[in-house]
Motif scaffolding. Structure first.
Motif, mmCIF file in Angstrom:
data_model
loop_
_atom_site.group_PDB
_atom_site.id
_atom_site.type_symbol
_atom_site.label_atom_id
_atom_site.label_comp_id
_atom_site.label_asym_id
_atom_site.label_seq_id
_atom_site.Cartn_x
_atom_site.Cartn_y
_atom_site.Cartn_z
ATOM 1 N N GLY A 146 0.822 -1.207 0.000
ATOM 2 C CA GLY A 146 0.000 0.000 0.000
ATOM 3 C C GLY A 146 0.854 1.255 0.000
ATOM 4 N N GLN A 147 1.921 1.242 0.771
ATOM 5 C CA GLN A 147 2.835 2.387 0.818
ATOM 6 C C GLN A 147 3.517 2.592 -0.529
ATOM 7 O OE1 GLN A 147 3.158 4.420 3.558
ATOM 8 N NE2 GLN A 147 4.272 5.730 2.161
ATOM 9 N N ALA A 148 3.913 1.522 -1.181
ATOM 10 C CA ALA A 148 4.555 1.627 -2.494
ATOM 11 C C ALA A 148 3.599 2.212 -3.527
ATOM 12 C CB ALA A 148 5.053 0.256 -2.954
ATOM 13 N N VAL A 149 2.367 1.752 -3.519
ATOM 14 C CA VAL A 149 1.368 2.268 -4.464
ATOM 15 C C VAL A 149 1.127 3.749 -4.207
ATOM 16 C CG1 VAL A 149 -1.067 2.115 -5.131
ATOM 17 C CG2 VAL A 149 0.288 0.030 -4.874
ATOM 18 N N ALA A 150 1.004 4.134 -2.955
ATOM 19 C CA ALA A 150 0.786 5.545 -2.611
ATOM 20 C C ALA A 150 1.982 6.397 -3.038
ATOM 21 C CB ALA A 150 0.542 5.686 -1.109
ATOM 22 N N THR A 151 3.181 5.881 -2.853
ATOM 23 C CA THR A 151 4.380 6.616 -3.239
ATOM 24 C C THR A 151 4.426 6.834 -4.739
ATOM 25 O OG1 THR A 151 5.590 5.773 -1.342
ATOM 26 C CG2 THR A 151 6.905 6.584 -3.182
ATOM 27 N N PHE A 152 4.081 5.817 -5.510
ATOM 28 C CA PHE A 152 4.093 5.985 -6.960
ATOM 29 C C PHE A 152 3.025 6.970 -7.414
ATOM 30 C CE2 PHE A 152 6.546 1.976 -7.000
ATOM 31 C CZ PHE A 152 7.611 2.433 -7.749
#
Length: 71
Positions: free
Chosen positions: A20-26
């Motif tokens: 979830g954090q990776a998706v939000a960062t992208f």
């Protein structure tokens, strides 16, 4: 185990949080890149654009920002 691709799989909580954090960062990175492109393109525009030409360029940049598949 040959389950169909639409089968729901539970993710470990720590992995799900990291994903979830990776998706939000992208998503954030995409927004920053769009703003940078807008700024760079604006600098390259001719200084003597008509109001119509400038409005057309702004609309084009808005269309690009709203369409993730746009080049």
């Amino acid at each position: 185990m040959n389950r169909p691709p639409e089968t729901h799989y539970l993710l470990p909580a720590d992995f799900a949080a990291a994903l979830g954090q990776a998706v939000a960062t992208f998503g954030w990175l995409e927004e920053v890149l769009k703003r940078a492109l807008f700024s760079l393109e604006r600098v390259r525009l001719a200084r003597d654009l008509t109001a119509t030409e400038l409005a057309r360029w702004r609309q084009h940049m808005t269309d690009i920002a709203d369409d993730p598949s746009a080049p």
